[in-house]
Design a protein around this motif. Structure first.
Motif, PDB file in Angstrom:
ATOM      1  N   UNK A   1       0.813  -1.210   0.000  1.00 33.85           N
ATOM      2  CA  UNK A   1       0.000   0.000   0.000  1.00 33.85           C
ATOM      3  C   UNK A   1       0.848   1.262   0.000  1.00 33.85           C
ATOM      4  N   UNK A   2       2.101   1.124   0.412  1.00 27.51           N
ATOM      5  CA  UNK A   2       3.016   2.258   0.372  1.00 27.51           C
ATOM      6  C   UNK A   2       3.310   2.677  -1.066  1.00 27.51           C
ATOM      7  N   UNK A   3       3.288   1.708  -1.991  1.00 28.93           N
ATOM      8  CA  UNK A   3       3.587   1.980  -3.394  1.00 28.93           C
ATOM      9  C   UNK A   3       2.349   2.352  -4.194  1.00 28.93           C
ATOM     10  N   UNK A   4       1.250   1.666  -3.910  1.00 25.97           N
ATOM     11  CA  UNK A   4       0.045   1.894  -4.720  1.00 25.97           C
ATOM     12  C   UNK A   4      -1.191   1.465  -3.944  1.00 25.97           C
ATOM     13  N   UNK A   5      -2.308   2.120  -4.281  1.00 28.53           N
ATOM     14  CA  UNK A   5      -3.603   1.710  -3.747  1.00 28.53           C
ATOM     15  C   UNK A   5      -4.197   0.656  -4.681  1.00 28.53           C
ATOM     16  N   UNK A   6      -4.788  -0.370  -4.091  1.00 26.63           N
ATOM     17  CA  UNK A   6      -5.388  -1.436  -4.883  1.00 26.63           C
ATOM     18  C   UNK A   6      -6.822  -1.659  -4.435  1.00 26.63           C
ATOM     19  N   UNK A   7      -7.570  -2.394  -5.255  1.00 29.24           N
ATOM     20  CA  UNK A   7      -8.963  -2.668  -4.898  1.00 29.24           C
ATOM     21  C   UNK A   7      -9.035  -3.724  -3.793  1.00 29.24           C
ATOM     22  N   UNK A   8     -10.222  -3.983  -3.298  1.00 30.86           N
ATOM     23  CA  UNK A   8     -10.401  -4.868  -2.144  1.00 30.86           C
ATOM     24  C   UNK A   8     -10.002  -6.309  -2.424  1.00 30.86           C
ATOM     25  N   UNK A   9      -9.987  -6.707  -3.692  1.00 34.30           N
ATOM     26  CA  UNK A   9      -9.586  -8.077  -4.048  1.00 34.30           C
ATOM     27  C   UNK A   9      -8.078  -8.206  -4.252  1.00 34.30           C
ATOM     28  N   UNK A  10      -7.382  -7.063  -4.269  1.00 35.68           N
ATOM     29  CA  UNK A  10      -5.940  -7.099  -4.486  1.00 35.68           C
ATOM     30  C   UNK A  10      -5.540  -7.381  -5.914  1.00 35.68           C
ATOM     31  N   UNK A  11      -6.468  -7.178  -6.847  1.00 36.51           N
ATOM     32  CA  UNK A  11      -6.186  -7.511  -8.248  1.00 36.51           C
ATOM     33  C   UNK A  11      -6.015  -6.291  -9.148  1.00 36.51           C
ATOM     34  N   UNK A  12      -6.591  -5.153  -8.745  1.00 39.97           N
ATOM     35  CA  UNK A  12      -6.568  -3.979  -9.636  1.00 39.97           C
ATOM     36  C   UNK A  12      -5.902  -2.801  -8.942  1.00 39.97           C
TER      37      UNK A  12
END
Length: 269
Positions: A139-150
């Protein structure tokens, strides 16, 4: 000109000081002159690591290649020209002092966002970001969706690196070679681990970093710190037969140095 390697990550517990010490000592053992600066002015883990090394080597009467450590110089802020950043001045003075006597300068950043860390990133020729293999660290590098796929978008640390890259471009300096190091890897090939692997691979293409193999979670790293030793020192202090874990850890360090592709470095251990 000394090549500056910054070990940076705004999250604590990612193994920055362990990575800094092993890269610095490996380069010293390969015959390179290495300077080191610790920007974590509170914990000073890298400084403590090197202090432990000097004390232990004196006690046992062994001389091993060791990086040269430099504290940030104290300055009289009143003596600075108007508008000059005192924080940046302290770091650039330390770097300027090490450059004539170093082939490489290792800068270990704190696990938080500070002005010193910002300046250090703008000085980096190579930036190494250790990252625990979890979505908490990702999460420090990027925000992702709740499934961790996008991937939804870059996060705070990526934005700071982007700003440092812009500063270097405006100054006409070479681009930062950014390497994200997947650290403290578990041995099991879990679903979560595979998702992280896919996410990091996708993000590397999107925001421009290379991926390096890091260190697996091993007890030996915690055992070496009090004596200031690294994996490469074990045989020199009387450990004639390395166990399987130590041999594997040395191979991980070898793979890391090869992946970094540092100028003039031929990995021969």
């Amino acid at each position: 000109m000394a090549h500056i390697i910054v070990i940076g990550n705004e999250k604590g517990g990612a193994g920055k000081s362990t990575v800094s010490m092993h890269i610095a000592t490996a380069l010293a053992r390969l015959g390179h002159r290495v300077g080191a600066i610790d920007l974590d002015l509170r914990q000073k883990s890298l400084a403590r690591y090197l202090e432990n090394r000097r004390k232990h080597l004196d006690e046992v009467g062994v001389d091993l290649p060791t990086p040269s450590y430099m504290d940030l110089p104290e300055i009289d802020e009143a003596s600075l020209p108007p508008g000059e950043d005192p924080v940046a001045h302290r770091l650039t003075q330390a770097v300027a002092a090490l450059k004539p006597v170093s082939d490489f300068i290792i800068i270990d950043c704190p696990g938080s966002h500070t002005r010193l860390a910002e300046v250090a990133h703008s000085l980096a020729d190579t930036l190494v970001t250790p990252l625990n293999d979890s979505f908490v660290d990702f999460d420090l590098l990027a925000h992702i969706d709740s499934d961790g796929d996008r991937i939804i978008g870059p996060s705070v640390y990526s934005e700071m690196v982007w700003a440092a890259r812009q500063q270097r471009a405006q100054a006409g300096l070479p681009a930062i070679d950014w390497v994200v190091l997947r650290n403290r890897l578990g041995v099991q090939q879990m679903v979560n681990k595979m998702k992280i692997e896919r996410a990091i691979a996708a993000l590397s293409k999107r925001i421009g970093f290379r991926i390096a193999p890091g260190f697996s979670e091993r007890v030996v790293f915690r055992e070496l710190f009090p004596r200031g030793l690294t994996l490469l020192d074990l045989k020199d202090i009387g450990v004639r037969q390395l166990n399987i874990s130590n041999v594997a850890a040395r191979q991980e360090l070898r793979d890391l140095l090869k992946t970094l592709k540092l100028p003039g470095v031929e990995v021969k251990f």
